[in-house]
Design a protein around this motif. Structure first.
Motif: not given
Length: 254
Positions: A206-210, A212-216, A247-253
């Motif tokens: 799950x951590x790898x999947x999450x 992978x969805x975060x630009x950082x 504060x999300x590594x670009x997730x919502x962007x």
């Protein structure tokens, strides 16, 4: 040399016994604040305060379940009684919850999420604002989530609870803008904590999947969320209120 972000300020932190709250205690005192830590686990609070004091910080704690209005009021009053005023508050108490399709969610899951994530913020803000009005102003930061900005599948009550935190933040910011109180929120992405460690441990891959969805491509450290909250609570951004800072590594962007 620049002054510390929170030099001389009295700050209340809820949910302070672990995760982002415990990190905030260290970051805020490192930036010059005197802190009052509130949570339910006294052993954790006592150990953290002892650690902070050993480093020369001014820190105290109060055992409080802020889903209860009287206990939230007591926490705020403890801060005022201990240090003479309340300048800043980080309403961080919250809970996650397992991912489950909405039609399989039970009432107890909904009730726990709403009490912990929404009622606690409502309880704290009412009493914090009253103390700040009496003291001439202050700053509040609420801990929402990226789930307060976008939908998270199979997490409907959690998503709703974090959208509610955003609503409280914006409403209070508007209502008290001319009375010397600024109210903002942070919206963390996935952040390393005991809760996420357990979540990832029970769900291999799950951590790898999450990530992978975060630009950082990584999970945040709790200190990174705490640092954003410290800046929002500081006097460095006096014209900033009603803002929800991802504060999300670009997730919502994306």
């Amino acid at each position: 040399m620049a002054e510390d972000l929170l030099s001389g300020k009295v700050a209340l932190i809820t949910g302070a016994s672990s995760g982002i709250g415990a990190a905030a205690a260290k970051v805020f005192t490192g930036e010059g604040a005197r802190v009052v830590l509130a949570a339910r686990r006294e052993d954790r609070l006592a150990a953290l305060v002892e650690e902070l004091r050993a480093q020369g910080a001014e820190a105290s704690y109060v055992v409080a379940d802020v889903t209860d209005g009287e206990q939230a009021a007591r926490a705020v009053q403890f801060a005022v009684d201990t240090y003479g005023r309340l300048d800043a508050a980080f309403n961080n108490a919250g809970v996650g919850g397992d991912r489950t399709p909405m039609h399989l969610m039970t009432d107890d899951v909904y009730d726990t999420l709403m009490d912990t994530n929404v009622r606690s913020v409502w309880n704290c803000m009412r009493h914090e604002i009253a103390a700040m009005l009496a003291g001439g102003g202050g700053t509040i930061v609420n801990n929402s989530s990226v789930a307060g900005l976008v939908a998270i599948p199979t997490a409907a009550p959690y998503t709703a609870s974090k959208h509610a935190v955003v609503g409280f933040t914006r409403a209070a910011a508007d209502e008290y803008a001319q009375q010397g109180i600024r109210v903002n929120a942070v919206a963390p992405g996935t952040t390393r904590s005991e809760i996420t460690a357990d979540w990832f441990g029970r769900n291999p891959g799950l951590e790898d999947m999450v990530n992978s969805m975060t630009p950082q491509g990584r999970t945040a450290e709790p200190e990174e969320i705490a640092a954003a909250a410290a800046w929002l609570l500081s006097d460095r951004c006096p014209f900033l209120t009603g803002t929800v800072m991802p504060v999300d590594g670009g997730f919502v962007n994306q």
